[in-house]
Design a protein around this motif. Sequence first.
Motif, PDB file in Angstrom:
ATOM      1  N   GLY A 206       0.672  -1.250  -0.061  1.00 32.09           N
ATOM      2  CA  GLY A 206      -0.122   0.112   0.196  1.00 32.09           C
ATOM      3  C   GLY A 206       0.781   1.200  -0.159  1.00 32.09           C
ATOM      4  N   GLN A 207       1.991   1.122  -0.501  1.00 33.14           N
ATOM      5  CA  GLN A 207       2.968   2.346  -0.235  1.00 33.14           C
ATOM      6  C   GLN A 207       3.092   3.002  -1.706  1.00 33.14           C
ATOM      7  OE1 GLN A 207       3.700   3.481   2.960  1.00 33.14           O
ATOM      8  NE2 GLN A 207       2.269   1.779   3.189  1.00 33.14           N
ATOM      9  N   MET A 208       3.521   4.387  -1.636  1.00 34.34           N
ATOM     10  CA  MET A 208       3.863   5.024  -2.835  1.00 34.34           C
ATOM     11  C   MET A 208       5.568   5.301  -2.615  1.00 34.34           C
ATOM     12  SD  MET A 208       0.942   4.825  -3.997  1.00 34.34           S
ATOM     13  CE  MET A 208      -0.181   4.248  -2.866  1.00 34.34           C
ATOM     14  N   LEU A 209       6.364   4.842  -3.648  1.00 34.57           N
ATOM     15  CA  LEU A 209       7.520   4.977  -3.334  1.00 34.57           C
ATOM     16  C   LEU A 209       8.201   6.051  -4.602  1.00 34.57           C
ATOM     17  CD1 LEU A 209      10.181   5.168  -1.636  1.00 34.57           C
ATOM     18  CD2 LEU A 209      10.823   2.644  -2.743  1.00 34.57           C
ATOM     19  N   ALA A 210       8.740   7.030  -4.403  1.00 38.88           N
ATOM     20  CA  ALA A 210       9.318   8.004  -5.203  1.00 38.88           C
ATOM     21  C   ALA A 210      10.828   7.720  -5.547  1.00 38.88           C
ATOM     22  CB  ALA A 210       9.236   9.459  -5.090  1.00 38.88           C
ATOM     23  N   VAL A 211      11.008   7.512  -6.725  1.00 38.27           N
ATOM     24  CA  VAL A 211      12.519   7.247  -7.009  1.00 38.27           C
ATOM     25  C   VAL A 211      12.848   8.575  -7.979  1.00 38.27           C
ATOM     26  CG1 VAL A 211      14.121   5.867  -8.048  1.00 38.27           C
ATOM     27  CG2 VAL A 211      12.103   4.899  -7.179  1.00 38.27           C
TER      28      VAL A 211
END
Length: 260
Positions: free
Chosen positions: A245-250
Amino acid sequence: MSIHYPGLRDRTVIVTGGSRGIGAAIVEQFVLGGANVAIADVDAQGEKLAERWRVEGHDVRFYRCDVSSGESIRKLMEAVEQDYASVDVLVNNAGIFPRGDLQSTDEALWDRVIGINLKGVYLMCQAVSPLMIRQEKGVIINIGSMHSAKGEDNTMAYAVSKGGLITLTRNLAHALSKHRIRVNCVHPGWVASEGEVARWESMGSDMDKMQPAIQAIPLGRMQTGTDIAHTVVFLSSDFADQITGQMLAVDGGGSIRKPL
């Protein structure tokens, strides 16, 4: 060369839009991690990519698929199930990024962008999840965008489609958690893709002229497809067994930089 990611060797992975760009980089990292990869794309370049990997002894296959079509996805899943029996990881990478503001985005463009970028992800998840539920385990990774949170004047439909992807990711993560299916979203930053360089050139710019903007990124460079792929493979592995359920910005810190 190989990379050890626990829980990925001999697993079956579907990568939509895997023929070029970020998608091809994702395919590469899964292959190096020992996974079997199904490239699902409308771009026939995917067959050449798959053949290249097969020559090196890896199980990589190409399936022509339009993710905006439920019938096309149905045929994809029939073929993948026949070839592999199961699907352990789904990477929803297929997407388009046409420019258009509120007035220039007509109904046809809006429907096309939403159909591929958002509806396509929904349809793929709907098609793959029954297999993962039967397995009582699986991973879904959606490829989002930093535009989902802010957008720009000329990315109207695109930004909305990626914003919807955040809600879809969170809803699916909750709904599928009881089956030990993890769902996360990776937001690429400013990727130095062939398409992005071509866009600069169409505006009379080039890498040298873009240097002031590039140097403003906190970590000092644009991102690459491999940067995104490393994160996708990590989230798909047992290293990330408790992440959902996570949003990870790269994005090299681009989302936290101060305005110029």
